[in-house]
Write an enzyme that holds these catalytic residues in place. Structure first.
Site, mmCIF file in Angstrom:
data_model
loop_
_atom_site.group_PDB
_atom_site.id
_atom_site.type_symbol
_atom_site.label_atom_id
_atom_site.label_comp_id
_atom_site.label_asym_id
_atom_site.label_seq_id
_atom_site.Cartn_x
_atom_site.Cartn_y
_atom_site.Cartn_z
ATOM 1 N N ALA A 26 0.783 -1.240 0.000
ATOM 2 C CA ALA A 26 0.000 0.000 0.000
ATOM 3 C C ALA A 26 0.817 1.294 0.000
ATOM 4 O O ALA A 26 0.686 2.103 -0.924
ATOM 5 C CB ALA A 26 -0.988 -0.033 1.176
ATOM 6 N N ARG A 49 -5.044 -0.797 -9.206
ATOM 7 C CA ARG A 49 -5.451 -1.775 -8.180
ATOM 8 C C ARG A 49 -6.403 -1.049 -7.234
ATOM 9 O O ARG A 49 -6.139 0.083 -6.834
ATOM 10 C CB ARG A 49 -4.242 -2.322 -7.403
ATOM 11 C CG ARG A 49 -3.351 -3.251 -8.222
ATOM 12 C CD ARG A 49 -2.257 -3.881 -7.366
ATOM 13 N NE ARG A 49 -2.777 -4.941 -6.497
ATOM 14 C CZ ARG A 49 -2.097 -5.473 -5.485
ATOM 15 N NH1 ARG A 49 -0.906 -4.983 -5.176
ATOM 16 N NH2 ARG A 49 -2.614 -6.442 -4.762
ATOM 17 N N ASP A 74 -4.159 -2.234 3.850
ATOM 18 C CA ASP A 74 -4.307 -1.587 2.544
ATOM 19 C C ASP A 74 -5.381 -0.517 2.568
ATOM 20 O O ASP A 74 -5.378 0.375 1.710
ATOM 21 C CB ASP A 74 -4.609 -2.647 1.481
ATOM 22 C CG ASP A 74 -3.398 -3.539 1.255
ATOM 23 O OD1 ASP A 74 -3.162 -4.440 2.090
ATOM 24 O OD2 ASP A 74 -2.676 -3.298 0.283
HETATM 25 C C1 LIG Z 1 1.620 -2.379 4.561
HETATM 26 S S1 LIG Z 1 1.309 -2.444 2.888
HETATM 27 C C2 LIG Z 1 1.575 -4.088 2.609
HETATM 28 C C3 LIG Z 1 0.290 -4.749 2.315
HETATM 29 O O1 LIG Z 1 0.158 -4.830 0.905
HETATM 30 C C4 LIG Z 1 0.074 -6.195 0.572
HETATM 31 O O2 LIG Z 1 -0.730 -6.434 -0.518
HETATM 32 P P1 LIG Z 1 -0.030 -6.702 -1.956
HETATM 33 O O3 LIG Z 1 1.176 -7.549 -1.733
HETATM 34 O O4 LIG Z 1 -1.141 -7.378 -2.737
HETATM 35 O O5 LIG Z 1 0.293 -5.319 -2.485
HETATM 36 C C5 LIG Z 1 -0.525 -6.797 1.809
HETATM 37 O O6 LIG Z 1 -1.880 -6.505 1.930
HETATM 38 C C6 LIG Z 1 0.277 -6.131 2.856
HETATM 39 O O7 LIG Z 1 -0.205 -6.182 4.142
#
Ligand SMILES: CSC[C@H]1O[C@H](OP(=O)(O)O)[C@H](O)[C@@H]1O
Length: 386
Positions: free
Chosen positions: A69, A101, A256
Site C-alpha cells: 500500500a 489496483r 491496505d
Molecule cells: C503495509 S502495505 C503491505 C500490504 O500490501 C500487501 O498487498 P499486496 O502484496 O497485494 O500489495 C498486503 O496486503 C500487505 O499487508
C-alpha cells in the site's frame, strides 16, 4: 516446541544491510524514468525494471512488480510526475494509475497528491515544465513523509509491544510483506519487528508464506534474512497450530485500507489470524501510515476487494520478467486440473473489534473506534500541514 523450529540460524549477525533500491526517479539522457526493484523476481534475482511511460508503470503495479500500500501511493505519485515530465496526458495517466489496483487507498491518495500539485501549478500560470516539477516535488515529499512515518511507527509499535508483553522478548507472527519493499522507509509492521530485533527483544519472527503469491516466503523471508532476524517460515494453514502451542506472543500486520469505522482491509488470510488471536488472547496489531486511512469508505462492507486471476491459485509460474507468479502465462505448472475455477480475493476485511491496536505515525488507537479514527485523521492532517 522442538528446537528445530528455533528460527533460521543466520550465525554471526551481519551489519545492517544497505537500503533496498525499491523505487527511484532517474533522469538519464533519454528522458525521466521510474526505476523499481521487480518484486516478482525476488528472492532469486534482484532485477530493476525501468518504466519510461505510465502504461509500463501500470503493468508493474498490476503484476505486483511494485506492490504494498504505501509504496503504491509513492509509485502513483511518481507516475503522475512521469506523465507530466514526458508530456503525456496527465489526467488520463492519473486515472490509469489510480485504477490499476482498487483496494489500497494509498494508490489513489498518492496519485491525487501529485495531480493536485500539477493542477495548482498550472492554475497559477506555470509552464508545463514547472508544473511537471511541482508534481515531482510532491512525489518526493510523499516519499520522504512515508519514510518518516515508518520510523515513527517502528518506535511506537515497539513501545506498544513492550507495554502489552512486559519483560520478555517477543515471538511475533506476521502475514504477507510489510517491510522496505512496501515503503519509502523500512516498512510498517516489519519496521516494528526490525526495531524489536535491534533492541534485542525479538525472540522469533513467524513468517506466513502468504498464498497464493507468497509475499511472505519470497519477500518477508528475504528481508528477514538480509537483516539477520531469527525467522521461521510456515504455511498459512500452520498458523493455528502455533497459536494452540502458545508460540505466538503477538500478531503484527499491515493494511491496505482502514475505513471510517476502523475495519481493516489487508492481505487475504489476515482475518482468520485476527480470529485466532482473539480466541487465544493474543494482541493483534495493525501498523499502517495515515495515508492508509480512508474516512470516505464507511466500513468493511463498502471496501472494494480486488479479485485476481484464478490461475494464481491453480498454477505456479516461475518468476519471469513482468509475469505475476501464477498468472497462467506460458509455462505455468498446474497445481489443479486444467480448467479448475478458483476463488482468489487478494484481500479480506478484519472488523475493528478484532484489532487490539492500530499504530500510525499520527498516534496509536486502542480500542479501534470510529472516534479514534476521526481523531487520527484530524491529527494526520495537522502532521501533513505542519
Ligand atoms: C503495509 S502495505 C503491505 C500490504 O500490501 C500487501 O498487498 P499486496 O502484496 O497485494 O500489495 C498486503 O496486503 C500487505 O499487508
Amino acid at each position: 516446541m522442538a528446537d528445530q523450529y528455533a528460527g533460521t540460524d543466520l550465525g554471526e549477525q551481519p551489519p545492517a544491510p544497505p537500503p533496498l533500491p525499491v523505487l527511484r526517479w532517474a533522469e538519464p539522457p533519454e528522458g525521466p524514468v521510474v526505476v523499481l526493484l521487480d518484486q516478482t523476481r525476488l528472492p532469486a534475482e534482484e532485477v530493476e525494471t525501468v518504466c519510461t511511460d505510465v502504461p509500463a508503470l501500470v503493468r508493474a503495479i498490476q503484476t505486483l512488480a511494485v506492490r504494498g500500500a504505501p509504496l503504491l501511493g509513492i509509485a502513483g505519485a511518481y507516475g503522475v510526475a512521469l506523465a507530466a515530465a514526458r508530456g503525456f496526458d496527465v489526467d488520463a495517466a492519473a486515472t490509469q494509475l489510480a485504477e490499476a489496483r482498487p483496494t489500497a487507498v494509498n494508490l489513489a491518495h498518492g496519485v491525487r497528491r501529485a495531480l493536485d500539485a500539477h493542477r495548482a501549478a498550472t492554475d497559477k500560470g506555470a509552464t508545463p515544465e514547472e508544473a511537471a516539477t511541482a508534481a515531482l516535488t510532491e512525489a518526493r515529499r510523499l516519499h520522504t513523509e512515508d519514510a518518516e512515518a515508518s520510523a515513527t511507527m517502528a518506535t511506537a509499535g515497539l513501545a506498544l509491544l513492550d507495554e502489552l508483553l512486559p519483560g520478555g522478548s517477543h515471538r511475533v507472527l506476521t502475514h504477507c510483506n510489510t517491510g522496505a519493499l512496501v515503503s519509502g522507509g523500512e516498512g510498517t509492521a516489519f519496521a516494528v519487528v526490525l526495531a524489536a530485533h535491534r533492541a534485542g527483544r525479538l525472540r522469533r519472527l513467524w513468517v506466513d508464506e502468504t498464498r497464493p503469491l507468497m509475499q511472505g516466503a519470497r519477500l518477508t523471508a528475504y528481508e528477514a534474512a538480509r537483516n539477520g532476524l531469527p525467522y521461521t517460515l510456515l504455511t498459512d494453514n500452520a498458523a493455528g497450530s502455533l497459536f494452540a502451542a502458545g508460540e505466538v506472543d503477538a500478531v503484527l500486520v499491515g493494511a491496505d485500507r482502514v475505513t471510517a469505522d476502523g475495519s481493516v482491509a489487508n492481505k487475504i488470510g489476515t482475518y482468520p489470524l485476527a480470529v485466532l488471536a482473539k480466541y487465544h488472547h493474543v494482541p493483534f496489531i495493525v501498523v499502517a501510515p495515515a495515508t492508509t486511512i480512508d474516512p470516505r469508505t464507511p466500513d468493511g462492507a463498502a471496501t472494494e476487494i480486488e479479485h485476481r486471476p484464478g490461475s494464481e491459485v491453480t498454477q505456479f509460474t516461475a518468476p519471469t520478467p513482468g509475469a505475476t507468479a501464477g498468472t497462467g502465462t506460458a509455462g505455468g505448472t498446474p497445481l489443479a486440473p486444467l480448467g479448475t475455477q478458483a476463488y482468489n480475493p487478494a484481500f479480506d476485511v478484519t472488523p475493528p473489534e478484532l484489532v487490539t491496536a492500530l499504530v500510525t505515525e499520527a498516534g496509536v488507537v486502542s480500542p479501534v473506534t470510529r472516534g479514534g479514527i476521526e481523531e487520527l485523521c484530524a491529527r494526520s492532517r495537522q502532521v501533513t500541514i505542519s
